[in-house]
Design an enzyme around this catalytic site. Structure first.
Site, PDB file in Angstrom:
ATOM      1  N   LYS A  48       0.858  -1.420   0.099  1.00  0.00           N
ATOM      2  CA  LYS A  48      -0.317  -0.328   0.620  1.00  0.00           C
ATOM      3  C   LYS A  48       0.655   1.358   0.328  1.00  0.00           C
ATOM      4  O   LYS A  48       1.958   1.344   0.151  1.00  0.00           O
ATOM      5  CB  LYS A  48      -0.867   0.166   1.025  1.00  0.00           C
ATOM      6  CG  LYS A  48      -0.039   0.229   2.516  1.00  0.00           C
ATOM      7  CD  LYS A  48       0.111   1.473   3.407  1.00  0.00           C
ATOM      8  CE  LYS A  48       0.855   1.507   4.276  1.00  0.00           C
ATOM      9  NZ  LYS A  48       1.951   2.607   4.828  1.00  0.00           N
ATOM     10  N   ASP A 103      -2.883  -2.130   9.861  1.00  0.00           N
ATOM     11  CA  ASP A 103      -2.689  -1.410   7.941  1.00  0.00           C
ATOM     12  C   ASP A 103      -3.711  -3.279   7.496  1.00  0.00           C
ATOM     13  O   ASP A 103      -3.672  -3.385   6.229  1.00  0.00           O
ATOM     14  CB  ASP A 103      -1.343  -1.757   7.604  1.00  0.00           C
ATOM     15  CG  ASP A 103      -0.770  -0.495   7.292  1.00  0.00           C
ATOM     16  OD1 ASP A 103      -1.375   0.702   7.652  1.00  0.00           O
ATOM     17  OD2 ASP A 103       0.423  -0.314   7.680  1.00  0.00           O
ATOM     18  N   GLY A 129       7.314   0.674   5.327  1.00  0.00           N
ATOM     19  CA  GLY A 129       6.229   1.677   4.675  1.00  0.00           C
ATOM     20  C   GLY A 129       5.684   1.611   3.835  1.00  0.00           C
ATOM     21  O   GLY A 129       4.467   2.013   3.774  1.00  0.00           O
ATOM     22  N   ALA A 154       3.479  -1.210   4.272  1.00  0.00           N
ATOM     23  CA  ALA A 154       2.692  -3.005   4.499  1.00  0.00           C
ATOM     24  C   ALA A 154       3.093  -4.230   3.819  1.00  0.00           C
ATOM     25  O   ALA A 154       2.157  -4.778   3.871  1.00  0.00           O
ATOM     26  CB  ALA A 154       0.773  -2.463   4.853  1.00  0.00           C
ATOM     27  N   GLY A 155       4.270  -4.218   4.088  1.00  0.00           N
ATOM     28  CA  GLY A 155       4.468  -5.682   3.233  1.00  0.00           C
ATOM     29  C   GLY A 155       4.303  -7.181   4.423  1.00  0.00           C
ATOM     30  O   GLY A 155       3.460  -8.456   4.123  1.00  0.00           O
ATOM     31  N   GLY A 156       4.177  -6.482   5.988  1.00  0.00           N
ATOM     32  CA  GLY A 156       3.412  -7.843   6.906  1.00  0.00           C
ATOM     33  C   GLY A 156       2.332  -7.777   6.896  1.00  0.00           C
ATOM     34  O   GLY A 156       1.557  -8.640   6.899  1.00  0.00           O
ATOM     35  N   SER A 157       1.710  -7.139   6.519  1.00  0.00           N
ATOM     36  CA  SER A 157       0.294  -6.567   6.852  1.00  0.00           C
ATOM     37  C   SER A 157       0.250  -7.013   5.479  1.00  0.00           C
ATOM     38  O   SER A 157      -1.022  -7.765   5.660  1.00  0.00           O
ATOM     39  CB  SER A 157      -0.084  -5.206   6.620  1.00  0.00           C
ATOM     40  OG  SER A 157       0.444  -5.017   8.018  1.00  0.00           O
ATOM     41  N   ALA A 158      -0.106  -7.059   4.390  1.00  0.00           N
ATOM     42  CA  ALA A 158       0.303  -7.654   3.317  1.00  0.00           C
ATOM     43  C   ALA A 158      -0.037  -9.287   2.734  1.00  0.00           C
ATOM     44  O   ALA A 158      -0.477 -10.103   2.930  1.00  0.00           O
ATOM     45  CB  ALA A 158       0.702  -6.954   1.777  1.00  0.00           C
TER      46      ALA A 158
END
Ligand code: C5P
Length: 344
Positions: free
Chosen positions: A19, A180, A142, A144-148
């Site tokens: 994102k 996120d 920043g 949102a790789g982990g959230s993705a």
């Protein structure tokens, strides 16, 4: 979309986008310690790939009793940069879904040395779930790789485990995993408030072209918010100009309206980012902004060709530079490829 692979059990595959924050306003601190935000999220065409597989004796992965004995393992191709154990958001998402869906005894095994070609020797006795994660979204950047990855895990395991939760259910579950995650499940373009988890879809016409400039060293989101606490004050800037530019498909207006209150806080921690942003503007970007809590910088270009030229011109300054477009949709199940070595 589930696919039975004779030697490797049942698999599903999801690709999940990162994102951008086209606007990020920090309104102050909240009683729960988080910060009150007004932000415009947009999903961008940098994707992490997740394959989730149920390993076990042929056919038994479909049996509810087999599901209760599942375990989670995680593969990735990015070395130690990804949190390996309980901190990994994909693992936390698997646990949260397992809990919500009544999958018991979900234990996490960190078996980085194992390969898809050599599944666990006792898989015949004890079926388990494998998450095979291929990272492309910057790690700690920043975006949102982990959230993705958490969003991809929820979508994939909801299907693989046949939990039948709706996307809204998954978004609610995602809130517990990270601020996120709900947007990462939704995709597209959204105006978010609160912690960043209350979402309203936003009209966006057309496609925007970005140069994504990654720094070598990640920045901790909590550290950037801490820097904001020490050095910045709440403000009341509104996202109206960004929303209007999106409605009008006006890249020039969007470039001028890009805004991120965390920029000043991150620049205190990484002074070199200020010069890097200046470099992007000097090379003709319509606008440049820190991505979320950084340190990735985003430059908006008027076309894909201009973005490619800009990327080439600034490549020397960053660890990795790529071209991407926005908006794109949220994570979707896609066909699983059968090649075993593709699974590594
Ligand atoms: O929600 P998540 O775990 O992704 O947030 C990471 C950190 O970022 C939090 O621990 C908090 O320090 C900070 N944060 C915040 N306010 C938000 C979102 C994140 O202070 N709205």
């Amino acid at each position: 979309m589930r696919r039975e692979l004779p030697e490797h059990g049942l698999w599903v595959q999801v690709r999940a986008p990162g994102k951008l924050n086209l606007f990020l306003g920090v309104r102050g601190t909240r009683p729960d310690g988080y910060h009150e935000l007004v932000t415009v999220f947009q999903a961008v065409s940098l994707y992490d790939q997740l394959r989730a597989g149920l390993i076990g004796p042929p056919g038994q992965g479909h049996h509810p009793a087999a599901r209760r004995r599942m375990r989670v393992r995680l593969w990735h191709d990015s070395g130690d940069a990804i949190p390996g154990a309980e901190d990994n958001l994909a693992v936390r998402a698997a646990r949260a879904l397992g809990h919500a869906a009544g999958v018991m005894d979900l234990a996490y095994l960190d078996e980085r040395a194992a390969t898809m070609a050599q599944p666990d020797v006792d898989s015949a006795a004890s079926p388990y779930t494998v998450l095979d994660l291929r990272k492309r979204i910057p790690i700690g950047g920043g975006m949102a790789g982990g959230s993705a990855d958490a969003a991809a895990t929820l979508v994939a395991l909801n299907d693989l485990w046949r939990c039948q939760l709706t996307r809204l259910d998954l978004r609610r579950l995602g809130e517990q995993i990270g601020s996120d995650v709900p947007f990462c499940i939704a995709g597209g373009t959204a105006l978010a408030t609160g912690r960043g988890t209350s979402l309203a879809q936003v009209l966006c016409r057309g496609t925007f072209h970005w140069v994504v400039c990654e720094a070598g060293e990640p920045l901790s989101t909590a550290a950037v918010y801490g820097s904001w606490d020490r050095h910045c004050r709440p403000n009341e800037i509104e996202p109206d100009a960004v929303l209007q530019a999106l409605r009008n498909s006006d890249a020039e207006a969007l470039g001028a309206a890009l805004h991120n209150d965390l920029e000043a806080a991150a620049f205190v921690l990484r002074p070199g980012l200020r010069d890097s942003k200046r470099l992007l503007l000097d090379h003709g970007a319509l606008g440049a902004v820190l991505s979320g809590s950084g340190p990735t910088l985003l430059a908006l270009a008027e076309s894909e060709a201009v973005a490619s030229g800009l990327a080439d011109a600034v490549r020397h300054r960053f660890a990795r530079v790529s071209v991407a477009r926005s908006p794109v949709g949220g994570p979707e199940l896609c066909p699983v490829l059968p090649a075993a070595d593709e699974l590594r």
